[in-house]
Design a protein around this motif. Sequence first.
Motif, PDB file in Angstrom:
ATOM      1  N   UNK A   1       0.518 -10.969  17.853  1.00 17.60           N
ATOM      2  CA  UNK A   1       0.822  -9.540  17.824  1.00 17.60           C
ATOM      3  C   UNK A   1      -0.012  -8.886  16.725  1.00 17.60           C
ATOM      4  N   UNK A   2       0.009  -7.580  16.675  1.00 19.45           N
ATOM      5  CA  UNK A   2      -0.792  -6.838  15.700  1.00 19.45           C
ATOM      6  C   UNK A   2      -0.078  -6.813  14.354  1.00 19.45           C
ATOM      7  N   UNK A   3      -0.569  -7.584  13.408  1.00 15.03           N
ATOM      8  CA  UNK A   3      -0.034  -7.599  12.056  1.00 15.03           C
ATOM      9  C   UNK A   3      -1.167  -7.304  11.086  1.00 15.03           C
ATOM     10  N   UNK A   4      -0.830  -6.859   9.892  1.00 13.32           N
ATOM     11  CA  UNK A   4      -1.844  -6.363   8.964  1.00 13.32           C
ATOM     12  C   UNK A   4      -2.871  -7.410   8.544  1.00 13.32           C
ATOM     13  N   UNK A   5      -2.475  -8.597   8.023  1.00 14.44           N
ATOM     14  CA  UNK A   5      -3.491  -9.544   7.533  1.00 14.44           C
ATOM     15  C   UNK A   5      -4.541  -9.949   8.561  1.00 14.44           C
ATOM     16  N   UNK A   6      -4.174 -10.339   9.799  1.00 15.01           N
ATOM     17  CA  UNK A   6      -5.221 -10.714  10.758  1.00 15.01           C
ATOM     18  C   UNK A   6      -6.091  -9.547  11.207  1.00 15.01           C
ATOM     19  N   UNK A   7      -5.552  -8.323  11.169  1.00  9.70           N
ATOM     20  CA  UNK A   7      -6.371  -7.155  11.524  1.00  9.70           C
ATOM     21  C   UNK A   7      -7.370  -6.851  10.415  1.00  9.70           C
ATOM     22  N   UNK A   8      -6.941  -6.978   9.163  1.00 14.34           N
ATOM     23  CA  UNK A   8      -7.854  -6.743   8.035  1.00 14.34           C
ATOM     24  C   UNK A   8      -9.030  -7.717   8.074  1.00 14.34           C
ATOM     25  N   UNK A   9      -8.791  -8.915   8.594  1.00 11.44           N
ATOM     26  CA  UNK A   9      -9.852  -9.930   8.665  1.00 11.44           C
ATOM     27  C   UNK A   9     -10.981  -9.512   9.601  1.00 11.44           C
ATOM     28  N   UNK A  10     -10.712  -8.547  10.494  1.00 14.65           N
ATOM     29  CA  UNK A  10     -11.736  -8.097  11.451  1.00 14.65           C
ATOM     30  C   UNK A  10     -12.593  -6.964  10.918  1.00 14.65           C
ATOM     31  N   UNK A  11     -12.192  -6.374   9.813  1.00 12.07           N
ATOM     32  CA  UNK A  11     -12.868  -5.170   9.332  1.00 12.07           C
ATOM     33  C   UNK A  11     -14.163  -5.492   8.595  1.00 12.07           C
ATOM     34  N   UNK A  12     -15.146  -4.600   8.785  1.00 10.22           N
ATOM     35  CA  UNK A  12     -16.393  -4.728   8.030  1.00 10.22           C
ATOM     36  C   UNK A  12     -16.394  -3.758   6.851  1.00 10.22           C
ATOM     37  N   UNK A  13     -15.269  -3.048   6.663  1.00  8.16           N
ATOM     38  CA  UNK A  13     -15.110  -2.165   5.500  1.00  8.16           C
ATOM     39  C   UNK A  13     -14.588  -2.974   4.315  1.00  8.16           C
ATOM     40  N   UNK A  14     -14.591  -2.348   3.158  1.00  9.17           N
ATOM     41  CA  UNK A  14     -14.019  -2.973   1.969  1.00  9.17           C
ATOM     42  C   UNK A  14     -12.499  -2.905   2.085  1.00  9.17           C
ATOM     43  N   UNK A  15     -11.854  -4.058   2.111  1.00  9.54           N
ATOM     44  CA  UNK A  15     -10.398  -4.104   2.319  1.00  9.54           C
ATOM     45  C   UNK A  15      -9.620  -4.377   1.026  1.00  9.54           C
ATOM     46  N   UNK A  16     -10.281  -4.277  -0.116  1.00 12.18           N
ATOM     47  CA  UNK A  16      -9.611  -4.584  -1.384  1.00 12.18           C
ATOM     48  C   UNK A  16      -8.386  -3.698  -1.600  1.00 12.18           C
ATOM     49  N   UNK A  17      -8.524  -2.402  -1.315  1.00 12.88           N
ATOM     50  CA  UNK A  17      -7.407  -1.470  -1.494  1.00 12.88           C
ATOM     51  C   UNK A  17      -6.266  -1.817  -0.550  1.00 12.88           C
TER      52      UNK A  17
END
Length: 315
Positions: free
Chosen positions: A178-194
Amino acid sequence: MTQGNSTEVTEFFLLGFGTPHKFRYVLFIVFLVIYVTSVVGNIGMILLIKTGPRLQTPMYFFLQHLAFVDICYTSAITPKMLHNFTVENISISFRGCVVQLLAYATFATSDCYLLAAMAVDRYVAICNPLHYPVVMSQRVCIHLVTGSYVIGSINASVHTGMTFSLSFCKSNTINHFFCDVPPILALSCSNTDTNIMLLAVFVGFNLMFTVLVVTFSYVYIMAAILKMSSTTGRKKAFSTCASHLTAVTIFYGTLSYMYLQPQSNDSQENMKVASIFYGILIPMLNPLIYSLRNKEVKEALKVMGKSSSRLDPNC
């Protein structure tokens, strides 16, 4: 941070459990039975509390909302998971992913605060019984429940908004069911530090605050129980807390494992297992815990059973 509205992604693919095709229908049946049991059990708990004259107390008012929240957050993820067992194209639209995360996070967070409110209710009932009707008035209970939903909505809105404002260009395959925050953040090419910092702060605060409320409530409760001279009084006081304490231990233990474990090669697979327990099994277990370990609920069930027998002309 690089921001974008993710126009390059219109849908995501849910990797799920990566099980062989021949086991999909077995898992479908297993999780369908669990989901139906969960929904029927929680709806039954709500109806029992609404119709049971002896269950019109603050404790069962909170339990009624806990059952509603359990239905909502398991329904946010389980039907889509069941559908994915039966199809080859296990995709979810971008908008569908947003809605799923928003609903799941809202009700999961509300669950934390409802459990904390129930702990406070038990504390007042056992440690300050003479003032219980005044302290835990209907107005106070409504405010506590409303506050749980408001905090859940704010928490979910912040995470959902921040997560889906990122740009996704690495992949659109989510390593989860399902759509949860940690696995979705892993797909981003943006800076996810914040985003990672916000996730740690919000989840850490929600867990720490509610766990502290529950812990301090039960420390005072245990102290009050140990001071009781009557053995019968001790047993009665402890029995009123046993079901809630069991539910709290299972809930917070699983939630802490899900979001506060250190990153490792197996952390994502471990999170899937924990998510099954937390998002699918716990909503099924709660009605069982509160019915099997609660004398008043069992008596209300007996009364309902006798009433239905009288109404049945064949009996």
